[in-house]
Design a protein around this motif. Structure first.
Motif, PDB file in Angstrom:
ATOM      1  N   PHE A   1       0.832  -1.201   0.000  1.00 56.63           N
ATOM      2  CA  PHE A   1       0.000   0.000   0.000  1.00 56.63           C
ATOM      3  C   PHE A   1       0.866   1.251   0.000  1.00 56.63           C
ATOM      4  O   PHE A   1       0.589   2.213  -0.719  1.00 56.63           O
ATOM      5  CB  PHE A   1      -0.926  -0.009   1.224  1.00 56.63           C
ATOM      6  N   LEU A   2       1.922   1.245   0.803  1.00 54.99           N
ATOM      7  CA  LEU A   2       2.843   2.378   0.840  1.00 54.99           C
ATOM      8  C   LEU A   2       3.493   2.591  -0.531  1.00 54.99           C
ATOM      9  O   LEU A   2       3.615   3.726  -1.003  1.00 54.99           O
ATOM     10  CB  LEU A   2       3.914   2.142   1.916  1.00 54.99           C
ATOM     11  N   ALA A   3       3.871   1.501  -1.184  1.00 50.92           N
ATOM     12  CA  ALA A   3       4.459   1.612  -2.525  1.00 50.92           C
ATOM     13  C   ALA A   3       3.442   2.167  -3.521  1.00 50.92           C
ATOM     14  O   ALA A   3       3.797   2.978  -4.396  1.00 50.92           O
ATOM     15  CB  ALA A   3       4.967   0.247  -2.988  1.00 50.92           C
ATOM     16  N   MET A   4       2.185   1.760  -3.406  1.00 50.26           N
ATOM     17  CA  MET A   4       1.151   2.294  -4.293  1.00 50.26           C
ATOM     18  C   MET A   4       0.990   3.793  -4.120  1.00 50.26           C
ATOM     19  O   MET A   4       0.956   4.549  -5.093  1.00 50.26           O
ATOM     20  CB  MET A   4      -0.203   1.622  -3.997  1.00 50.26           C
ATOM     21  N   VAL A   5       0.905   4.240  -2.899  1.00 49.46           N
ATOM     22  CA  VAL A   5       0.698   5.664  -2.631  1.00 49.46           C
ATOM     23  C   VAL A   5       1.906   6.476  -3.085  1.00 49.46           C
ATOM     24  O   VAL A   5       1.768   7.494  -3.778  1.00 49.46           O
ATOM     25  CB  VAL A   5       0.394   5.896  -1.136  1.00 49.46           C
ATOM     26  N   LEU A   6       3.096   6.043  -2.707  1.00 50.79           N
ATOM     27  CA  LEU A   6       4.302   6.791  -3.074  1.00 50.79           C
ATOM     28  C   LEU A   6       4.549   6.773  -4.582  1.00 50.79           C
ATOM     29  O   LEU A   6       4.950   7.788  -5.158  1.00 50.79           O
ATOM     30  CB  LEU A   6       5.513   6.240  -2.322  1.00 50.79           C
ATOM     31  N   GLY A   7       4.300   5.647  -5.225  1.00 48.07           N
ATOM     32  CA  GLY A   7       4.475   5.576  -6.679  1.00 48.07           C
ATOM     33  C   GLY A   7       3.507   6.480  -7.415  1.00 48.07           C
ATOM     34  O   GLY A   7       3.871   7.189  -8.355  1.00 48.07           O
ATOM     35  N   GLY A   8       2.260   6.485  -6.974  1.00 51.75           N
ATOM     36  CA  GLY A   8       1.273   7.367  -7.600  1.00 51.75           C
ATOM     37  C   GLY A   8       1.578   8.828  -7.374  1.00 51.75           C
ATOM     38  O   GLY A   8       1.460   9.660  -8.283  1.00 51.75           O
TER      39      GLY A   8
END
Length: 141
Positions: free
Chosen positions: A76-83
């Motif tokens: 989830f953290l990777a999704m938010v930071l990537g977006g």
């Protein structure tokens, strides 16, 4: 539908007032308009950000299927930071250092001189806009 002569004059006055009021914002708006609305978005940054977000989504799915919550949280953290990274505009070196300078009427950016000082502003932003509106209405009548 084309603008009337009066509307074009008002638009030019507003542009000049914007350059006088906030040259940094005016130069950024001019740059983003010339870039076709993509205000500094880098294609490589966009692609990498989307890939990181998709990888995060895969980690969330793996975390849910394997009942390992910490993998889902990392995903989830990777999704938010990537977006967020993909959507954020790139910055020019001048913007990073805060040394944009003064924008001339021709749109060129010049370094401010040592003796150049801004004139003190009279009233709030809304009061100045109302005063300008009143002056324009009086001139047009």
């Amino acid at each position: 539908m084309p603008l009337s002569d009066h509307e074009q004059r008002v638009l030019e006055q507003m542009e000049q007032a914007l350059y006088a009021e906030d040259p940094r914002l005016a130069s950024q708006l001019k740059r983003s308009a010339s870039a076709g609305g993509a205000a500094g978005l880098d294609r490589r940054r966009l692609v990498l950000g989307v890939l990181v977000a998709l990888g995060g989504l895969a980690l969330v799915a793996v975390g849910v299927m394997s009942s390992m919550i910490w993998i889902g949280a990392i995903g989830f953290l990777a999704m938010v930071l990537g977006g967020a990274w993909a959507a954020s505009p790139t910055r020019s070196p001048a913007t990073r250092t805060g040394q944009l300078g003064v924008v001339g009427k021709d749109g060129a950016v010049r370094k401010p001189t040592a003796g150049a000082r801004r004139t003190p502003r009279q009233g709030t932003f809304m009061q100045r806009m109302e005063q300008q509106w009143d002056r324009r209405r009086e001139q047009g009548s």
